[in-house]
Enzyme design. Structure first.
Site, PDB file in Angstrom:
ATOM      1  N   ASP A 129       0.803  -1.267   0.096  1.00 25.12           N
ATOM      2  CA  ASP A 129      -0.104  -0.020   0.072  1.00 25.12           C
ATOM      3  C   ASP A 129       0.922   1.363   0.039  1.00 25.12           C
ATOM      4  OD1 ASP A 129       0.863   0.306   2.655  1.00 25.12           O
ATOM      5  OD2 ASP A 129      -1.079  -0.335   3.549  1.00 25.12           O
TER       6      ASP A 129
ATOM      7  N   ASP B  91      -7.964  -7.920   1.476  1.00 24.20           N
ATOM      8  CA  ASP B  91      -6.940  -7.935   2.439  1.00 24.20           C
ATOM      9  C   ASP B  91      -7.518  -7.584   3.805  1.00 24.20           C
ATOM     10  OD1 ASP B  91      -5.039  -5.315   3.429  1.00 24.20           O
ATOM     11  OD2 ASP B  91      -6.630  -4.944   1.763  1.00 24.20           O
TER      12      ASP B  91
END
Length: 406
Positions: free
Chosen positions: A99, A273
């Site tokens: 990320d 996720d």
């Protein structure tokens, strides 16, 4: 297809479930081909807490997710690049998604200053002043060498005002454009854009349409599972997912509850996720076919039954066997420690503060979700996803009054 030019990461569609429209496919990456829909374990600092890379492969992990912010702060992206990239550094030769670090910057630092250029903040380790911009986030992720990289965006509360969310979303679009320009390794890494806009259809539409025009390799839906109801999340997905290309991966960030996984898949999501399975596992909460088990409770002291007798250990995924062989050095026929792990023993480990308890619980929860996704992929292939959902809602306990779930 063999001669067709593909980006570093690309989606192959295999089947559409005829009653729900759920997608069954594969994601091709520089580190292998993986089955969707999928759940990705989170290894924030280059490690999934309590679970080694060998065990992650055994239980069927495909992608894992790591965090740009934390790896930037320590040990540093340049050190990881010197080591040969994050895959080599952590000993993981399958796919990695990183990320952007934006969520941590906005959630960990109260002393941040947000401008068009980026965000200035103090890191949580030593208080050093740092600056994160779309370009910096790309530089860090290029150094890490992840297969999928996320653009920098602003993490904001779901129920902010329309004007604030509009301005933030439009800034994130400009940041996505800057990230695309700054991305230096398009042959080996894929940049995903993030659709924002909270619960406002017009803003989600503007965000999605502009990102799709950038022709990125994949797209995520952000700003959900942050306090809104599940009904509200599904409402947003209902009008957002059709805006995204059918020939590219679709990723819903931060979701792991079984009902939400099914609901997301039914709306066209390919990737999920969340830290939930390992976070609750470390504290003694287990996910099983018949709902949550809080293993510290005294009622399990003399309970010699397994946690979940239907849970397998090794993943039957044929691509795992194709890519990594039969792992004969430790792949023992019939070996399944989850079936011999009793509730009494795990109760003892937690009450004795043994590290093994948190490790086994984390591994169990991850395998539960990975097998859950395997079973869901089979249900999609057989056009039986609605029956699968109905069975899960009944067995897991969602249909019980005042059910305490996740």
């Amino acid at each position: 297809m063999a001669n067709e030019k593909h980006p570093a990461v690309w989606y192959e569609h295999l089947h559409t479930e005829k009653y729900t429209g759920a997608r069954r496919g594969r994601i091709h990456t520089p580190h292998g081909t993986f089955e969707t829909p999928m759940f990705m374990p989170v290894g924030t600092q280059g490690a999934v807490k309590g679970v080694g890379t060998r065990e992650l492969k055994d239980i069927g992990s495909q992608f894992i997710l790591s965090n740009t912010y934390h790896l930037w702060v320590r040990p540093g992206d340049e050190l990881i690049a010197e080591a040969g990239g994050l895959h080599k550094y952590m000993g993981w030769d399958q796919a990695i998604l990183t990320d952007s670090g934006g969520f941590q910057v906005f959630s960990l630092s109260d002393a941040r200053k947000l401008k068009e250029e980026g965000v200035t903040f103090q890191n949580h380790v030593n208080g050093d002043r740092m600056f994160l911009s779309p370009e910096v986030a790309m530089r860090i992720q290029n150094n890490l060498g992840s297969d999928v990289m996320m653009q920098l965006d602003e993490a904001i509360p779901y129920f902010e005002t329309y004007d604030y969310i509009k301005n933030s979303m439009q800034r994130s679009l400009r940041w996505a454009e800057r990230a695309k320009v700054a991305h230096k390794k398009t042959d080996t890494q894929a940049l995903f854009g993030i659709v924002q806009g909270a619960g406002f259809k017009a803003l989600r539409t503007e965000s999605a349409n502009n990102l799709v025009d950038m022709d990125l390799p994949g797209y995520a839906v952000g700003g959900l599972s942050v306090g809104e109801s599940k009904a509200e999340m599904n409402r947003v997905l209902d009008f957002t997912m059709p805006l995204l290309p059918e020939d590219k991966p679709r990723y819903l960030m931060g979701v792991a509850a079984p009902d939400s996984l099914i609901d997301g898949v039914m709306r066209g999501v390919d990737m999920f996720d969340c830290v939930l399975p390992t976070r609750i596992g470390r504290k003694g909460t287990l996910m099983t076919r018949y709902g949550r088990v809080v293993i510290r409770n005294s009622k399990y002291k003399n309970d010699f039954t397994p946690l979940d007798p239907d849970l397998s250990y090794y993943s039957p995924n044929p691509i795992r066997k194709e890519q990594f062989g039969n792992l004969a050095q430790y792949d023992i026929p019939g070996y399944n420690p989850f079936k011999t792990l009793t509730r009494s023993y795990l109760h003892h480990l937690f009450n004795a503060n043994e590290l093994l308890g948190a490790q086994l619980a984390s591994e169990h929860n991850l395998r539960f979700l990975l097998q859950f996704m395997e079973d869901m992929r089979t249900a999609i292939e057989n056009d039986e996803l609605l029956a699968f959902r109905e069975n899960v809602m009944e067995e897991y306990g969602y249909n019980k009054p005042n059910a305490r779930l996740f």
